[in-house]
Design a protein around this motif. Structure first.
Motif, PDB file in Angstrom:
ATOM      1  N   ARG A  28       0.854  -1.185   0.000  1.00  0.00           N
ATOM      2  CA  ARG A  28       0.000   0.000   0.000  1.00  0.00           C
ATOM      3  C   ARG A  28       0.887   1.231   0.000  1.00  0.00           C
ATOM      4  O   ARG A  28       1.794   1.359   0.831  1.00  0.00           O
ATOM      5  N   CYS A  29       0.615   2.121  -0.945  1.00  0.00           N
ATOM      6  CA  CYS A  29       1.368   3.363  -1.032  1.00  0.00           C
ATOM      7  C   CYS A  29       1.066   4.220   0.192  1.00  0.00           C
ATOM      8  O   CYS A  29      -0.090   4.447   0.528  1.00  0.00           O
ATOM      9  N   LEU A  30       2.115   4.693   0.840  1.00  0.00           N
ATOM     10  CA  LEU A  30       1.904   5.499   2.043  1.00  0.00           C
ATOM     11  C   LEU A  30       1.307   6.854   1.706  1.00  0.00           C
ATOM     12  O   LEU A  30       0.661   7.485   2.529  1.00  0.00           O
ATOM     13  N   ARG A  31       1.524   7.304   0.487  1.00  0.00           N
ATOM     14  CA  ARG A  31       1.070   8.648   0.144  1.00  0.00           C
ATOM     15  C   ARG A  31      -0.414   8.648  -0.247  1.00  0.00           C
ATOM     16  O   ARG A  31      -1.184   9.457   0.239  1.00  0.00           O
ATOM     17  N   CYS A  32      -0.811   7.746  -1.137  1.00  0.00           N
ATOM     18  CA  CYS A  32      -2.188   7.798  -1.646  1.00  0.00           C
ATOM     19  C   CYS A  32      -3.013   6.582  -1.230  1.00  0.00           C
ATOM     20  O   CYS A  32      -4.188   6.500  -1.566  1.00  0.00           O
ATOM     21  N   LYS A  33      -2.409   5.639  -0.546  1.00  0.00           N
ATOM     22  CA  LYS A  33      -3.098   4.458  -0.009  1.00  0.00           C
ATOM     23  C   LYS A  33      -3.521   3.454  -1.082  1.00  0.00           C
ATOM     24  O   LYS A  33      -4.248   2.515  -0.798  1.00  0.00           O
ATOM     25  N   ARG A  68      -3.169  10.292  -9.115  1.00  0.00           N
ATOM     26  CA  ARG A  68      -2.182  11.330  -9.409  1.00  0.00           C
ATOM     27  C   ARG A  68      -1.001  11.238  -8.458  1.00  0.00           C
ATOM     28  O   ARG A  68      -0.438  12.238  -8.016  1.00  0.00           O
ATOM     29  N   CYS A  69      -0.665  10.048  -8.142  1.00  0.00           N
ATOM     30  CA  CYS A  69       0.489   9.793  -7.292  1.00  0.00           C
ATOM     31  C   CYS A  69       1.399   8.851  -8.051  1.00  0.00           C
ATOM     32  O   CYS A  69       0.979   7.802  -8.504  1.00  0.00           O
ATOM     33  N   PHE A  70       2.632   9.266  -8.227  1.00  0.00           N
ATOM     34  CA  PHE A  70       3.558   8.451  -9.015  1.00  0.00           C
ATOM     35  C   PHE A  70       4.766   8.035  -8.179  1.00  0.00           C
ATOM     36  O   PHE A  70       5.857   7.858  -8.681  1.00  0.00           O
ATOM     37  N   GLN A  71       4.505   7.917  -6.907  1.00  0.00           N
ATOM     38  CA  GLN A  71       5.577   7.507  -6.014  1.00  0.00           C
ATOM     39  C   GLN A  71       6.005   6.067  -6.308  1.00  0.00           C
ATOM     40  O   GLN A  71       5.164   5.194  -6.527  1.00  0.00           O
ATOM     41  N   SER A  72       7.299   5.845  -6.310  1.00  0.00           N
ATOM     42  CA  SER A  72       7.817   4.484  -6.425  1.00  0.00           C
ATOM     43  C   SER A  72       7.996   3.899  -5.030  1.00  0.00           C
ATOM     44  O   SER A  72       8.449   4.590  -4.119  1.00  0.00           O
TER      45      SER A  72
HETATM   46 ZN   LIG Z   1       0.703   6.596  -4.222  1.00  0.00          ZN
END
Ligand SMILES: [Zn+2]
Length: 102
Positions: A28-33, A68-72
């Protein structure tokens, strides 16, 4: 419960042998879940750490961009010589453990 177990036995029996060389994981992405699925090919992706007698692999996964989150998210997995997971680390996300997967 009985039916569920029987279904799992049926599917587990066939898929287990075919997908044995694939280690799937979900994070799970910490930024956008967003929950992102990834997998490790145990035949091709692993590097041998001769000092520790371990297999190691580093994977970068990123979301669909729908949020709109492109975190790796970086995942590092360590396997023993029998390819059983023994250690894992994650950066930028957290592991989502699926109880049905085991
Ligand atoms: Zn994300």
């Amino acid at each position: 419960m009985g039916l569920f177990k029987r279904l799992r036995d049926v599917f587990g029996g066939t898929e287990g042998s075919i997908q044995r060389s694939i280690y799937p994981f979900r994070v799970r992405c910490l930024r956008c879940k967003e929950i992102i699925s990834g997998q490790v090919d145990l035949k091709n992706d692993l590097s041998v750490d001769y000092e520790r007698n371990r297999y190691v692999v580093r994977k970068l996964v990123s979301g669909s961009g729908a949020n709109r989150c492109f975190q790796s998210i970086e995942v590092r997995l360590t396997f023993d010589m029998n390819k059983n997971l023994v250690d894992r680390e994650i950066f930028g996300g957290e592991f989502v453990d699926d109880p049905a997967a085991h």
